[in-house]
Enzyme design. Structure first.
Site, mmCIF file in Angstrom:
data_model
loop_
_atom_site.group_PDB
_atom_site.id
_atom_site.type_symbol
_atom_site.label_atom_id
_atom_site.label_comp_id
_atom_site.label_asym_id
_atom_site.label_seq_id
_atom_site.Cartn_x
_atom_site.Cartn_y
_atom_site.Cartn_z
ATOM 1 N N SER A 1 0.819 -1.308 0.019
ATOM 2 C CA SER A 1 0.018 -0.020 0.041
ATOM 3 C C SER A 1 0.758 1.277 -0.210
ATOM 4 O O SER A 1 1.712 1.497 -0.891
ATOM 5 C CB SER A 1 -0.988 -0.069 1.197
ATOM 6 O OG SER A 1 -1.993 0.793 1.255
ATOM 7 N N ASP B 1 -9.957 -3.258 -5.588
ATOM 8 C CA ASP B 1 -9.328 -2.414 -4.388
ATOM 9 C C ASP B 1 -9.776 -1.206 -4.623
ATOM 10 O O ASP B 1 -9.524 -0.472 -5.653
ATOM 11 C CB ASP B 1 -7.793 -2.754 -4.578
ATOM 12 C CG ASP B 1 -7.060 -1.974 -3.514
ATOM 13 O OD1 ASP B 1 -7.551 -1.100 -2.852
ATOM 14 O OD2 ASP B 1 -5.853 -2.159 -3.258
ATOM 15 N N HIS C 1 -8.220 -4.858 -1.555
ATOM 16 C CA HIS C 1 -6.888 -4.113 -0.717
ATOM 17 C C HIS C 1 -6.152 -5.178 -0.011
ATOM 18 O O HIS C 1 -5.268 -5.316 -0.114
ATOM 19 C CB HIS C 1 -7.033 -2.760 -0.016
ATOM 20 C CG HIS C 1 -5.876 -2.022 0.112
ATOM 21 N ND1 HIS C 1 -5.139 -1.485 -0.729
ATOM 22 C CD2 HIS C 1 -5.387 -1.767 1.650
ATOM 23 C CE1 HIS C 1 -4.197 -0.973 -0.234
ATOM 24 N NE2 HIS C 1 -4.242 -0.982 1.157
#
Length: 729
Positions: free
Chosen positions: A577, A663, A698
């Site tokens: 991320s 995501d 995600h």
């Protein structure tokens, strides 16, 4: 910490121990007649973008699906050409890593063997019941249940495994019972897009009520009288935008809008104070906060502002008996302080200092009980718990290890003498303690069990400090087997994050041991941008100081190498991320320091993403990164480090980029575009691999075992990168 909103986590504690395996030739040569996999070549469609007098060209902008909002809710709507390219990328990654499949399978079995498959959480008491989650052997998802507090007879509230059957993705984001124990509410995401549907179950009849709450963030709470449900609505751009209320047994026809956030850059949520006297709507971004209150005695009343938002002022509200306790950065309290406010006058003018600000002591969280107030503090990258009695006496809960992780675990009861906390370290599995605040007595309720075995004495952990270019001391936590040579020969996995003020903890992991048991050194760097050394550590790694995060991480790699912890030829960097942004930046800045880079759901297309106001996180994150749409200085600074924009002809390490089609945080096209551009420009001959989970978002796969398979692939790639497995692919 809001008790009634306590999430019943689907993840049971995970941990590890060595498993004896035959030698695995992860880099074994392929037959001489084998055909080397050919990487996909993405077509280039130059798109010129003019912004603030600057011009950039994006050859791969076509990879973004203009219909992305609908794709999040229904991934089958993805553009055909994008789907084809992602399918080709996945096939190439699989072919290139074919020689590691035996290693992946072995690592997965090791990790799985470190999980107690029929594990259960420590029951959390609430009135006549104790609530908990448990897994059955072989199950990917848990069962939510309760028992009479002092009796027998389990009642199943939610069987996630049964509900997930036949679904590629199924995740419960939050689940809790109503205060009167008559209803059970749970928020479900079935795409990985973080668009949740809230269901409510009548526990007397066992029936799930008609008309679930649609399009939510998964955030909700019951009113303390159990008559109402409040929840946060997620709009078409994926943002929390409004708070609604309906009768707890009502339908969509009964929905009432009670709050509409005017600032598209603010996150919002709803909860209940520990005292259960107020419902709180919390609003804010990384710089500014605002709270609104609804008295629990009048749950349909309009919310009233606690203190009006002021740019730069952050605060969080808790209620303790007859007054409020506010955690705030007011008056220059960089590492936060606690102030009190009367119920009748909540504005800042009435705030009175209670726990003063101490630079370097970050007050990171609080919990209120009838006779006690608890705060979690972090000093020099380590946590401690401080308990304060109503008469003002306070004491800290102490621990012996030099590096450890400590967290508070939410409960349901306000009038109790018991605090629950979780303790672990990189060598010590998790331990759940009930702490009697009046007597200071600790009761061990559970120790994380490692079925395949784990001997902490076989491992050692160290705390190091790397000196950054400006003299800052950057913490590093190291885990390795005792006797691991420190002559540069042992391979090194260096993990980092460094954003949003999120601190990395020296915690126990069942996953990391699959590398450590193979002679690897695991190191976690704590660069600026996190909060390991206080909130100032975060402020020194955000916005126009963001490059400190990257140079700190590089300093950690250099310090480790100089001390014999790995060498450039056998070091793999790993981050996800915003940590994937870190991976992209350091691969551009110092590709010579790493043999491989693992970038999970990486935020690498920073200029484009921070310039796209339709994306879920863009307006809320301008305080973190800067606004390149309006601020030329922000544009130039972001452009100077944005990984995608700074790819050039360089000898890049081997790269594995991963993502999720659904995501909403880091959209799939960021790693897709980055991989295409890296492959085009890299001069090293080392492979660039892209793997997109077509059924997740995600967080990756939702099942506890499927998720471990993804981690096993990452770790097998690390071994493959160091051993140059691509030479035989």
């Amino acid at each position: 910490m809001n008790r009634r909103q306590m999430v019943t986590s689907a993840a049971a504690a995970l941990t590890s121990g060595p498993l004896v395996l035959p030698e695995i030739a992860s880099g074994s040569a392929m037959p001489s007649d084998a055909v080397r996999p050919v990487p996909p070549v993405a077509r280039k469609v130059p798109k010129t973008i003019e912004q603030l007098g600057r011009v950039r060209t994006d050859d791969y902008a076509w990879m973004k699906d203009d219909n992305w909002q609908k794709v999040l809710r229904d991934p089958s709507l993805i553009k055909a050409d994008v789907k084809q390219h992602l399918t080709e990328e996945n096939a190439y990654a699989k072919a290139m890593l074919a020689s590691t499949e035996t290693l992946q399978a072995a690592m997965f079995e090791e990790m799985k063997g470190r999980i107690k498959e029929d594990d259960a959480s420590v029951p959390a008491p609430d009135g006549p019941f104790a609530y908990y989650t448990r897994f059955e052997k072989g199950a990917q998802h848990p069962i939510h249940a309760r028992k009479p507090r002092d009796g027998q007879g389990e009642e199943i509230l939610l069987d996630e495994e049964a509900a997930a059957k036949g679904k590629a993705f199924y995740q419960v984001g939050a689940a809790t019972h109503s205060p009167d124990h008559a209803l059970y509410a749970f928020a479900v995401d079935e795409q990985g897009s973080e668009v949740y549907r809230i269901h409510i179950k009548d526990l007397a009849s066992g029936a799930v009520l008609d008309s679930p709450v649609e399009s939510t963030t998964g955030d909700f709470c019951f009113s303390p009288d159990s008559q109402w449900l409040y929840w946060t609505f997620r709009d078409d751009n994926g943002r929390p935008a409004r708070i609604y209320r309906r009768p707890a047994r009502g339908t969509a026809a009964d929905d009432v809008l009670i709050y509409d956030e005017p600032d598209e850059g603010f996150f919002i949520g709803v909860g209940v104070t520990s005292s259960e006297k107020f419902i709180v709507i919390a609003c804010g971004n990384q710089e500014t906060s605002e709270a609104l209150l609804i008295p629990a005695a009048t749950p349909t009343a309009a919310p009233v502002v606690f203190h009006p938002r002021e740019v730069g002022l952050r605060y969080e509200v808790e209620h303790w008996n007859d007054h409020f306790v506010v955690r705030t950065n007011a008056d220059g309290a960089v590492d936060w302080k606690l102030v009190t406010a009367p119920e009748a006058a909540t504005g800042k003018a009435h705030w009175r200092d209670w726990i003063a600000h101490q630079p370097g002591r970050l007050i990171s969280g609080t919990m209120a009980f009838k006779d006690w107030f608890v705060r979690l503090e972090k000093v020099d990258a380590l946590n401690r718990v401080v308990v304060t009695a109503r008469n003002g006496d306070e004491h800290a809960i102490a621990f012996d290890e030099q590096a450890y992780a400590l967290s508070l675990e939410g409960g349901y009861e306000y009038d109790t003498d018991t605090l629950r906390f979780v303790y672990n370290s990189m060598t010590t599995p998790r331990q759940w303690f009930d702490y009697r605040m009046s007597t200071r007595e600790r009761t061990l309720r559970k120790t994380q069990e490692i079925p395949s075995g784990h001997d902490p004495a076989q491992y050692e952990t160290r705390r190091l400090n790397a000196k950054a270019a400006d003299g800052a001391e950057v913490p590093i936590f190291v885990l390795m087997k005792k006797g691991t040579p420190l002559d540069g020969s042992a391979p090194l996995l260096l993990y980092g994050y460094g954003s949003y003020g999120i601190a990395m903890e020296p915690s126990f992991s069942i996953r990391n041991l699959s590398l450590v048991d193979r002679g690897w050194i695991w190191a976690t760097a704590c660069p600026r941008g996190g909060s390991e050394k206080g909130w100032g550590w975060f402020l020194d790694g955000k916005k126009f100081k963001k490059k400190n995060t990257f140079t700190d991480f590089i300093a950690c790699a250099e310090h480790l190498h100089a001390a014999g912890y790995g060498a450039p030829a056998n070091t793999v960097a790993y981050g996800g991320s915003a940590g994937g942004l870190l991976m992209g930046a350091i691969s551009n800045m110092r590709p010579d320091l790493f043999a491989g880079i693992i970038a999970a759901v990486p935020f690498v297309d920073v200029v484009n993403t921070m310039s796209d106001t339709s994306l879920p996180l863009t307006p809320p994150e301008w305080p973190e990164w800067g606004n390149p749409l309006e601020d030329p200085a922000a544009y130039d600074y972001i452009a100077s480090y944005s990984p995608y924009d700074n790819v050039a002809a360089k000898p890049y390490p081997a790269v594995l980029a991963t993502g999720g089609l659904s995501d909403p945080r880091v959209t799939y096209w960021e790693p897709e575009k980055w991989a295409a551009k890296l492959r085009e420009h890299s001069t090293s001959g080392r492979p660039v691999l892209l793997k997109i989970n077509m059924d997740a978002g995600h967080g990756g796969a939702s099942g506890r075992f499927d998720f471990l398979k993804e981690i096993a692939l990452d770790y097998a790639f690390a071994v493959w990168a160091v051993e140059k497995g691509w030479e035989a692919a």
